[in-house]
Design an enzyme around this catalytic site. Sequence first.
Site, short mmCIF file in Angstrom:
data_model
loop_
_atom_site.label_atom_id
_atom_site.label_comp_id
_atom_site.label_asym_id
_atom_site.label_seq_id
_atom_site.Cartn_x
_atom_site.Cartn_y
_atom_site.Cartn_z
N ASP A 1 -32.87 64.18 -8.93
CA ASP A 1 -32.24 65.00 -7.90
C ASP A 1 -31.88 64.08 -6.72
OD1 ASP A 1 -31.52 67.52 -6.72
OD2 ASP A 1 -33.45 67.62 -5.71
N PHE B 1 -29.91 75.30 -8.80
CA PHE B 1 -31.34 75.19 -9.09
C PHE B 1 -31.60 75.72 -10.50
CE2 PHE B 1 -35.84 75.89 -9.07
CZ PHE B 1 -36.28 74.74 -8.43
P1 IMP Z 1 -36.20 63.78 -6.58
O1 IMP Z 1 -37.25 62.84 -6.07
O2 IMP Z 1 -35.56 64.56 -5.49
O3 IMP Z 1 -35.20 63.16 -7.49
O4 IMP Z 1 -37.05 64.88 -7.31
C1 IMP Z 1 -37.01 65.16 -8.62
C2 IMP Z 1 -37.96 66.33 -8.83
O5 IMP Z 1 -37.53 67.48 -8.09
C3 IMP Z 1 -37.95 66.75 -10.27
O6 IMP Z 1 -38.92 66.07 -11.01
C4 IMP Z 1 -38.23 68.23 -10.18
O7 IMP Z 1 -39.61 68.44 -10.15
C5 IMP Z 1 -37.66 68.65 -8.85
N1 IMP Z 1 -36.35 69.30 -9.00
C6 IMP Z 1 -35.17 68.86 -8.55
N2 IMP Z 1 -34.17 69.68 -8.85
C7 IMP Z 1 -34.73 70.72 -9.52
C8 IMP Z 1 -34.21 71.93 -10.13
O8 IMP Z 1 -33.00 72.25 -10.12
N3 IMP Z 1 -35.13 72.73 -10.73
C9 IMP Z 1 -36.45 72.43 -10.79
N4 IMP Z 1 -36.97 71.32 -10.25
C10 IMP Z 1 -36.13 70.46 -9.61
#
Ligand code: IMP
Length: 181
Positions: free
Chosen positions: A104, A153
């Site tokens: 993300d 999401f």
């Molecule tokens: P990042 O450090 O922002 O890349 O976080 C990634 C983490 O955010 C993932 O491992 C998920 O746990 C959570 N995440 C990000 N987007 C979503 C989504 O659309 N649905 C559920 N979890 C998400």
Amino acid sequence: MMKDVIQEILITPEDILNKCKELGAQITKDYTEQGTVPYVVGLLRGSVPFMADLMKYLDMDIQIDFMDVSSYQGSKSTGHIRINKDLECNVEGMSILLVEDIVDTGRTLKEVKRTLLNKGAKDVKIATLLDKPDRRVVEVKADYVGFQIPDEFVVGYGLDYNQLYRNLPYVGVLKRSVYEK
Ligand code: IMP
Ligand code: MG
């Protein structure tokens, strides 16, 4: 029923399985050419279904393990991580393949990768089922990406909302009414 919280199914179980076969073949080819036994590391808990399906299509010697990290979202965006469960092996000199449900902002994977390289891993690659490129705030490149998805999401196949819906067999967009009430 659980599917009542889903707005739309984005990726079906068949799509996911086909993608696991395709990625598995590519990963097998790459590591076989390199001649290394990768340490395949799933990030708990979201990666569990993807890890389980993907590893069946890795046609070579691998070792597996899991890590559990949480990212602090402090005042600064330099996402530091806390390691809740660390790896069992010393990673010095190892080729690590991180398996994640979704990239993300990129903060989590960037930090995990940096931490493992600091501990002496030889190389760290990333396999992610989903990628939301529009949301990236730090630069991190996934080596193997299942599907790029729009900024919605999503839940299912490991992904949660407040720890629920990980057990859905597909990836779907969560209805806004679930989190806007
Ligand atoms: P990042 O450090 O922002 O890349 O976080 C990634 C983490 O955010 C993932 O491992 C998920 O746990 C959570 N995440 C990000 N987007 C979503 C989504 O659309 N649905 C559920 N979890 C998400
Ligand atoms: Mg996660």
